[in-house]
Write a protein that holds these residues in place. Structure first.
Motif, PDB file in Angstrom:
ATOM      1  N   ASP A  65       3.300  -8.844  -8.150  1.00  9.44           N
ATOM      2  CA  ASP A  65       2.612  -9.376  -6.972  1.00  9.44           C
ATOM      3  C   ASP A  65       3.402  -9.101  -5.698  1.00  9.44           C
ATOM      4  OD1 ASP A  65       0.549 -10.265  -8.501  1.00  9.44           O
ATOM      5  OD2 ASP A  65       1.063 -12.379  -8.402  1.00  9.44           O
ATOM      6  N   MET A  66       4.706  -9.280  -5.760  1.00 11.26           N
ATOM      7  CA  MET A  66       5.532  -9.094  -4.579  1.00 11.26           C
ATOM      8  C   MET A  66       5.495  -7.642  -4.108  1.00 11.26           C
ATOM      9  SD  MET A  66       7.304 -10.707  -2.375  1.00 11.26           S
ATOM     10  CE  MET A  66       7.673 -12.267  -3.178  1.00 11.26           C
ATOM     11  N   THR A  67       5.500  -6.703  -5.053  1.00 10.89           N
ATOM     12  CA  THR A  67       5.454  -5.286  -4.704  1.00 10.89           C
ATOM     13  C   THR A  67       4.152  -4.946  -3.981  1.00 10.89           C
ATOM     14  OG1 THR A  67       6.870  -4.690  -6.576  1.00 10.89           O
ATOM     15  CG2 THR A  67       5.515  -2.941  -5.626  1.00 10.89           C
ATOM     16  N   ILE A  68       3.030  -5.379  -4.541  1.00  8.05           N
ATOM     17  CA  ILE A  68       1.722  -5.081  -3.938  1.00  8.05           C
ATOM     18  C   ILE A  68       1.545  -5.829  -2.629  1.00  8.05           C
ATOM     19  CG2 ILE A  68      -0.775  -5.325  -4.273  1.00  8.05           C
ATOM     20  CD1 ILE A  68      -0.241  -4.840  -7.275  1.00  8.05           C
TER      21      ILE A  68
ATOM     22  N   ALA B  33       3.881  -6.838  -0.526  1.00  2.00           N
ATOM     23  CA  ALA B  33       4.720  -6.225   0.499  1.00  2.00           C
ATOM     24  C   ALA B  33       4.106  -4.910   0.984  1.00  2.00           C
ATOM     25  CB  ALA B  33       6.126  -5.980  -0.047  1.00  2.00           C
ATOM     26  N   HIS B  34       3.548  -4.139   0.063  1.00  2.00           N
ATOM     27  CA  HIS B  34       2.897  -2.878   0.445  1.00  2.00           C
ATOM     28  C   HIS B  34       1.734  -3.139   1.404  1.00  2.00           C
ATOM     29  CE1 HIS B  34       1.452   1.238   0.097  1.00  2.00           C
ATOM     30  NE2 HIS B  34       0.244   0.753  -0.153  1.00  2.00           N
ATOM     31  N   THR B  35       0.962  -4.190   1.124  1.00  2.03           N
ATOM     32  CA  THR B  35      -0.166  -4.544   1.991  1.00  2.03           C
ATOM     33  C   THR B  35       0.302  -4.839   3.409  1.00  2.03           C
ATOM     34  OG1 THR B  35      -1.388  -5.461   0.114  1.00  2.03           O
ATOM     35  CG2 THR B  35      -2.085  -6.163   2.319  1.00  2.03           C
ATOM     36  N   LEU B  36       1.455  -5.500   3.519  1.00  6.75           N
ATOM     37  CA  LEU B  36       1.999  -5.868   4.825  1.00  6.75           C
ATOM     38  C   LEU B  36       2.834  -4.760   5.457  1.00  6.75           C
ATOM     39  CD1 LEU B  36       3.065  -9.540   4.017  1.00  6.75           C
ATOM     40  CD2 LEU B  36       1.209  -8.848   5.549  1.00  6.75           C
ATOM     41  N   GLY B  37       3.096  -3.699   4.687  1.00  7.77           N
ATOM     42  CA  GLY B  37       3.875  -2.589   5.213  1.00  7.77           C
ATOM     43  C   GLY B  37       5.354  -2.902   5.349  1.00  7.77           C
ATOM     44  N   VAL B  38       5.871  -3.718   4.426  1.00 11.90           N
ATOM     45  CA  VAL B  38       7.294  -4.087   4.463  1.00 11.90           C
ATOM     46  C   VAL B  38       7.894  -3.889   3.076  1.00 11.90           C
ATOM     47  CG1 VAL B  38       6.969  -5.743   6.336  1.00 11.90           C
ATOM     48  CG2 VAL B  38       6.761  -6.512   3.961  1.00 11.90           C
ATOM     49  N   GLU B  39       9.202  -4.103   2.980  1.00 12.01           N
ATOM     50  CA  GLU B  39       9.886  -4.009   1.697  1.00 12.01           C
ATOM     51  C   GLU B  39       9.760  -5.317   0.926  1.00 12.01           C
ATOM     52  OE1 GLU B  39      11.303  -1.323   0.379  1.00 12.01           O
ATOM     53  OE2 GLU B  39      10.687  -0.175   2.151  1.00 12.01           O
ATOM     54  N   ALA B  40       9.540  -5.206  -0.389  1.00 10.93           N
ATOM     55  CA  ALA B  40       9.391  -6.399  -1.222  1.00 10.93           C
ATOM     56  C   ALA B  40      10.628  -7.297  -1.136  1.00 10.93           C
ATOM     57  CB  ALA B  40       9.139  -5.990  -2.672  1.00 10.93           C
TER      58      ALA B  40
ATOM     59  N   MET C  28      12.633 -12.497   5.115  1.00 12.57           N
ATOM     60  CA  MET C  28      12.767 -11.729   6.356  1.00 12.57           C
ATOM     61  C   MET C  28      11.379 -11.272   6.801  1.00 12.57           C
ATOM     62  SD  MET C  28      16.117  -9.551   5.139  1.00 12.57           S
ATOM     63  CE  MET C  28      16.168  -8.532   6.610  1.00 12.57           C
ATOM     64  N   VAL C  29      10.604 -12.196   7.348  1.00 16.27           N
ATOM     65  CA  VAL C  29       9.217 -11.908   7.706  1.00 16.27           C
ATOM     66  C   VAL C  29       9.095 -11.571   9.188  1.00 16.27           C
ATOM     67  CG1 VAL C  29       8.323 -13.391   5.881  1.00 16.27           C
ATOM     68  CG2 VAL C  29       8.706 -14.351   8.134  1.00 16.27           C
ATOM     69  N   ASP C  30       8.202 -10.646   9.473  1.00 19.85           N
ATOM     70  CA  ASP C  30       7.959 -10.260  10.861  1.00 19.85           C
ATOM     71  C   ASP C  30       6.451 -10.153  11.081  1.00 19.85           C
ATOM     72  OD1 ASP C  30       8.556  -9.576  13.468  1.00 19.85           O
ATOM     73  OD2 ASP C  30       8.556  -7.430  13.033  1.00 19.85           O
ATOM     74  N   PHE C  31       5.734 -11.166  10.624  1.00 14.73           N
ATOM     75  CA  PHE C  31       4.286 -11.199  10.781  1.00 14.73           C
ATOM     76  C   PHE C  31       3.865 -12.663  10.871  1.00 14.73           C
ATOM     77  CE2 PHE C  31       5.772  -9.675   6.627  1.00 14.73           C
ATOM     78  CZ  PHE C  31       5.684 -10.853   5.880  1.00 14.73           C
ATOM     79  N   GLY C  32       2.663 -12.888  11.392  1.00 11.20           N
ATOM     80  CA  GLY C  32       2.167 -14.239  11.602  1.00 11.20           C
ATOM     81  C   GLY C  32       1.558 -14.846  10.359  1.00 11.20           C
ATOM     82  N   ILE C  33       1.246 -16.132  10.450  1.00 16.17           N
ATOM     83  CA  ILE C  33       0.760 -16.850   9.278  1.00 16.17           C
ATOM     84  C   ILE C  33      -0.618 -16.362   8.849  1.00 16.17           C
ATOM     85  CG2 ILE C  33      -0.221 -18.771  10.633  1.00 16.17           C
ATOM     86  CD1 ILE C  33       0.762 -20.610   8.305  1.00 16.17           C
ATOM     87  N   ARG C  34      -1.446 -15.988   9.812  1.00 16.73           N
ATOM     88  CA  ARG C  34      -2.771 -15.493   9.428  1.00 16.73           C
ATOM     89  C   ARG C  34      -2.651 -14.194   8.638  1.00 16.73           C
ATOM     90  NH1 ARG C  34      -8.467 -15.819  12.426  1.00 16.73           N
ATOM     91  NH2 ARG C  34      -9.594 -14.436  11.010  1.00 16.73           N
TER      92      ARG C  34
ATOM     93  N   LEU D 209      -0.049 -13.131   6.922  1.00 18.66           N
ATOM     94  CA  LEU D 209       0.589 -13.430   5.643  1.00 18.66           C
ATOM     95  C   LEU D 209      -0.422 -13.988   4.651  1.00 18.66           C
ATOM     96  CD1 LEU D 209       3.065 -13.873   3.817  1.00 18.66           C
ATOM     97  CD2 LEU D 209       3.447 -16.029   4.994  1.00 18.66           C
ATOM     98  N   CYS D 210      -1.189 -14.978   5.076  1.00 20.25           N
ATOM     99  CA  CYS D 210      -2.156 -15.621   4.188  1.00 20.25           C
ATOM    100  C   CYS D 210      -3.270 -14.661   3.775  1.00 20.25           C
ATOM    101  CB  CYS D 210      -2.745 -16.856   4.853  1.00 20.25           C
ATOM    102  SG  CYS D 210      -1.569 -18.222   5.037  1.00 20.25           S
ATOM    103  N   ALA D 211      -3.707 -13.817   4.699  1.00 19.67           N
ATOM    104  CA  ALA D 211      -4.757 -12.849   4.378  1.00 19.67           C
ATOM    105  C   ALA D 211      -4.294 -11.908   3.257  1.00 19.67           C
ATOM    106  CB  ALA D 211      -5.140 -12.053   5.615  1.00 19.67           C
ATOM    107  N   ALA D 212      -3.030 -11.500   3.302  1.00 26.68           N
ATOM    108  CA  ALA D 212      -2.495 -10.619   2.264  1.00 26.68           C
ATOM    109  C   ALA D 212      -2.422 -11.349   0.925  1.00 26.68           C
ATOM    110  CB  ALA D 212      -1.118 -10.108   2.662  1.00 26.68           C
ATOM    111  N   LEU D 213      -2.028 -12.613   0.946  1.00 29.56           N
ATOM    112  CA  LEU D 213      -1.970 -13.410  -0.282  1.00 29.56           C
ATOM    113  C   LEU D 213      -3.349 -13.555  -0.911  1.00 29.56           C
ATOM    114  CD1 LEU D 213       0.449 -16.328   0.724  1.00 29.56           C
ATOM    115  CD2 LEU D 213       0.847 -14.652  -1.084  1.00 29.56           C
ATOM    116  N   VAL D 214      -4.338 -13.897  -0.084  1.00 32.70           N
ATOM    117  CA  VAL D 214      -5.694 -14.104  -0.585  1.00 32.70           C
ATOM    118  C   VAL D 214      -6.278 -12.798  -1.119  1.00 32.70           C
ATOM    119  CG1 VAL D 214      -8.054 -14.712   0.076  1.00 32.70           C
ATOM    120  CG2 VAL D 214      -6.149 -16.124   0.845  1.00 32.70           C
TER     121      VAL D 214
END
Length: 211
Positions: free
Chosen positions: A82-85, A87-94, A101-107, A109-114
């Motif tokens: 899950d972490m690999t996929i 992170a890929h969705t967000l364009g960052v390293e797992a 070490m996050v550089d994105f907003g809560i919306r 982040l949550c959209a990627a989780l869902v």
């Protein structure tokens, strides 16, 4: 050693079950994931997993020591995937997501989780069943879920901080609680509930887009 291993893996099944140890572990983990998702930890037996793989119970135990070891292996395997996929969705390293070490907003982040969860209902069912069971501190996954939830909340809190949200921890807890609730409704009525659409409706009402 080779003879002992063949005995463990069963006579008639031996020719089809000559897999490398890593492949065998993965096969067992996949089967266990399906069985636990249906029955929970207390309701599943190693025999069920062995039957799905065409193995004997000793063959399963050989790789995971016991039923608890198999459960933890299933959870850790799913977390890594899950972490690999995710992170890929967000364009960052797992590893960066794992370490907070996050550089994105809560919306975002949550959209990627869902989106990730919407693609794997059986795995969401697995985690939902085990999460409920592990409210009991005697459950073997109690500590695992305590630490996992804290890690998710920490990441969501940092994302809310990045957005400048007042009381980011409370916002993170509210968002995680809503996500869990929508997922339960979706699992109960998958044909009636669109997980992504319901989440987006909540996100729109909670964090309006600034276009």
């Amino acid at each position: 050693m080779a003879m002992a291993r063949r005995a463990v893996e069963g006579g008639s099944n031996a020719p089809q079950s000559r897999l490398a140890p890593a492949e065998r572990r993965e096969q067992i983990i996949e089967a266990a994931s399906r069985v636990i998702a249906q029955n929970g930890f207390w309701g599943f037996a190693v025999r069920q997993v062995a039957d799905e793989c065409g193995l004997t119970e000793p063959a399963v135990i050989y790789h995971f020591k016991n039923k608890v070891g198999l459960l933890i292996a299933v959870l850790e395997h799913r977390d890594r995937e899950d972490m690999t996929i995710f992170a890929h969705t967000l364009g960052v390293e797992a590893e960066d997501v794992w370490n907070g070490m996050v550089d994105f907003g809560i919306r975002e982040l949550c959209a990627a989780l869902v989106a990730r969860n919407a693609a794997q209902p059986e795995m969401v069912r697995l985690y939902t069943v085990l999460q409920g069971e592990s409210l009991n501190d005697h459950h073997p996954a109690y500590q695992y879920f305590q630490q996992r939830e804290e890690r998710v909340l920490d990441n969501m809190t940092r994302a809310a901080e990045r957005d400048g949200i007042e009381n980011p921890r409370r916002e993170a807890l509210a968002a995680l609680s809503m996500m869990d609730g929508i997922q339960v409704r979706w699992l109960r009525e998958p044909d009636a509930v669109d997980l992504v659409a319901e989440w987006n409706a909540y996100a729109d009402s909670r964090w309006p887009r600034r276009d």
